[in-house]
Enzyme design. Sequence first.
Site, PDB file in Angstrom:
ATOM      1  N   LYS A  78     -63.417 -48.682  20.421  1.00  0.00           N
ATOM      2  CA  LYS A  78     -64.432 -48.380  19.998  1.00  0.00           C
ATOM      3  C   LYS A  78     -65.682 -49.544  19.632  1.00  0.00           C
ATOM      4  O   LYS A  78     -65.333 -50.867  19.547  1.00  0.00           O
ATOM      5  CB  LYS A  78     -63.552 -48.127  18.331  1.00  0.00           C
ATOM      6  CG  LYS A  78     -64.997 -47.736  17.199  1.00  0.00           C
ATOM      7  CD  LYS A  78     -64.595 -47.823  15.738  1.00  0.00           C
ATOM      8  CE  LYS A  78     -65.582 -46.970  14.570  1.00  0.00           C
ATOM      9  NZ  LYS A  78     -64.833 -46.415  13.304  1.00  0.00           N
ATOM     10  N   SER A 153     -66.001 -42.841  11.169  1.00  0.00           N
ATOM     11  CA  SER A 153     -66.729 -43.244  12.051  1.00  0.00           C
ATOM     12  C   SER A 153     -66.302 -42.812  13.466  1.00  0.00           C
ATOM     13  O   SER A 153     -66.793 -43.585  14.207  1.00  0.00           O
ATOM     14  CB  SER A 153     -67.118 -44.283  10.975  1.00  0.00           C
ATOM     15  OG  SER A 153     -66.518 -45.721  11.861  1.00  0.00           O
ATOM     16  N   SER A 177     -62.005 -43.788   8.775  1.00  0.00           N
ATOM     17  CA  SER A 177     -62.387 -43.888   9.831  1.00  0.00           C
ATOM     18  C   SER A 177     -61.972 -44.067  11.058  1.00  0.00           C
ATOM     19  O   SER A 177     -62.086 -43.193  11.968  1.00  0.00           O
ATOM     20  CB  SER A 177     -63.397 -44.960  10.594  1.00  0.00           C
ATOM     21  OG  SER A 177     -64.656 -44.877   9.610  1.00  0.00           O
TER      22      SER A 177
HETATM   23  N1  GLN Z   1     -66.528 -42.527   5.507  1.00  0.00           N
HETATM   24  C1  GLN Z   1     -66.480 -43.945   4.992  1.00  0.00           C
HETATM   25  C2  GLN Z   1     -67.484 -44.699   5.176  1.00  0.00           C
HETATM   26  O1  GLN Z   1     -68.559 -44.181   5.356  1.00  0.00           O
HETATM   27  C3  GLN Z   1     -65.077 -44.335   6.063  1.00  0.00           C
HETATM   28  C4  GLN Z   1     -65.537 -45.172   6.875  1.00  0.00           C
HETATM   29  C5  GLN Z   1     -65.013 -45.822   7.348  1.00  0.00           C
HETATM   30  O2  GLN Z   1     -63.704 -45.560   7.521  1.00  0.00           O
HETATM   31  N2  GLN Z   1     -65.828 -46.998   8.446  1.00  0.00           N
HETATM   32  O3  GLN Z   1     -67.330 -45.626   4.202  1.00  0.00           O
END
Ligand code: GLN
Length: 476
Positions: A78, A153, A177
Site C-alpha cells: 500500500k 482505504s 481499511s
Molecule cells: N473508513 C475509515 C475512515 O475513513 C477507516 C479508514 C482506515 O482504516 N484507514 O476513517
Amino acid sequence: MTALTDKTLLEIKSDLAAKRVSSTEVTKAILGQIEDMKHLNAYVTVCADQALASAAEADARIAAGEDAPLLGVPVAVKDNICTDGIRTTCASRFLENYIPPYDAFVVKKLKEAGAVIVGKTNMDEFAMGSASDFSAFGAVKNAVDPTRVAGGSSGGSASAVASRQCYAALGSDTGGSIRQPAAFNGVVGLKPTYSAVSRYGLIAFASSLDQIGPITRTVADCKYVYDIIKGHDKMDSTSYDGDLNQGETFGTLKGRKIGVAKEFFPSALSSEIKSAVEKAIGFYEANGAEIVETSIQSFDMALACYYILSSAEASSNLSRYDGIKYGKRASGCKNLRDIYYKSRTEFFGPEVKRRIMLGNFVLSSGYYDAFYLRASKARTLIKQDFEDALAKCDALICPIAPTTAWKIGRKVNNPADAYLEDIFTVPVNIAGLPGLSLKCGEDKDGLPIGMQLIGRPYCENTLLSLGEIFEKGGRA
Ligand code: GLN
C-alpha cells in the site's frame, strides 16, 4: 492448467521452489496482468524494472539452492508504507514526489523473505475513506464489478489481489481499511492485534489505531504472510515484545465456541447480509462449534468514538505537512503563514481537510471535555465489553459492512453516509483486537458479502483456523 497469475501464493511459492517456473517468468506474468487490468487503477506506481531485477536475483538464489519464505514471489505494498527509493505518495498531492530514504519494517521483512515488490497500491488519501475514491490519482475500481467502488482505504491492495495483479498485498487498517475492501472484492484480509506488526515506516493516520496486515486470496496465504511481517521492533514504541501466538491452530470445530452479539445484527441490516452471516454461523454450529449468545452493549458508541479519536490524532499527525520539511510547497508564498496556508489548502484533498477540521474542533479547549474526553471514556467501555464477551468464546462473528460495494461516486459527497459503512469494523480497532475478513456469500448482483471473525489479543491463529475451516467447507 491454471494460469500462472491464477495460482495462490502458496502454489506459486512451491512451483518456484521446485523450479517448475522461474521468478522472472512469474514476475513478467504479473506485470502483464497489471497492464491488462490498468482500468482498475489499483496501482499508483508500478516498479517493473526493480521487480525484474529482484526476480533475476531470486532466480540466481534458487539456482544456487537457496530458499526463503517468499523467494521470487511478486507482492504489492500500500502506498502509505515507505519503500526505499520507490515513491510513496499516500495518494496525496502533498507527497506525490516523495521518495523515502528507508524501508518500513514490514517492507524489510518482505525483502528479507525474498519477495519481489511489483508496485505501490492506490488508496484513499492518507488512508481516510471507505471507498478508495478520495485518491489524488483517481478512484480504484472493484475487481468483481468495475462500476463499483473497491472499498477503502486499502482498495488498491484488495482490487489488485482479487484481479491477480499480485499474490499478496499489504494494507493498513485504522478503522476497517484492510477488512472492508477485502470483503468488497471477495478476498481475505487480516487486521492484526494492535502492536503485533510494527508501524515503523507506515505514514501515520491515527497512531493509537493504525495496524498493518495482509490481503490475500486464501486464508492459508494470509497466515503465511502474517507470520513473515509480525514481530517485535524497537523502532515502534508500541511494538509488542511478548508471545504473538497465544491462539491455537486447529482443524476441527469440536469444543470451539463462537459468540454472536445481538448488537451486531441491527434490525436495519439488509436481509441478504444478515442471512449470509447467519448461514456461516449455521455452518460452524453444524460442524461442532457451540454458538454462544453475547452482548457488546457499547457497540452503538463506537462509530462516534472512532471518528472523534481518529480525527483528533490525524489533525496532530498531519500537522507535519507544512510545506517545509518534506512534501510539496505551494508557489508564490510571501511568508511563513503563507507557506502553511497555501500548501495545505492546495495539496490536501477534501476528506483530509474535513478530518483535520473535525480533529481540531474536538480537541479545542471549549469542546475537549464534551468530545475527546468522552470518547476516551467510551473507548474504555468498548474495550471492557469485548474483553467480557471474548472471555466466553474463542471468537465473535459479525458482518464486515452493512452494504456491499456501491456504485462509484455515490457517497463521495455524503461523508456521513460513508462513515456509517464502518460500524462493524471500527469497534475492533478501538479495542485493539485482531479481525479477519472473508467472503461468506454474494448479494443478488453477485457482489461479495464479507463476514468478520474477531478474536482475543494475539490470537490470530484461532481466527485463521476458523477461517480456514470455513473456507474449505462453509461457503455456499
Ligand atoms: N473508513 C475509515 C475512515 O475513513 C477507516 C479508514 C482506515 O482504516 N484507514 O476513517
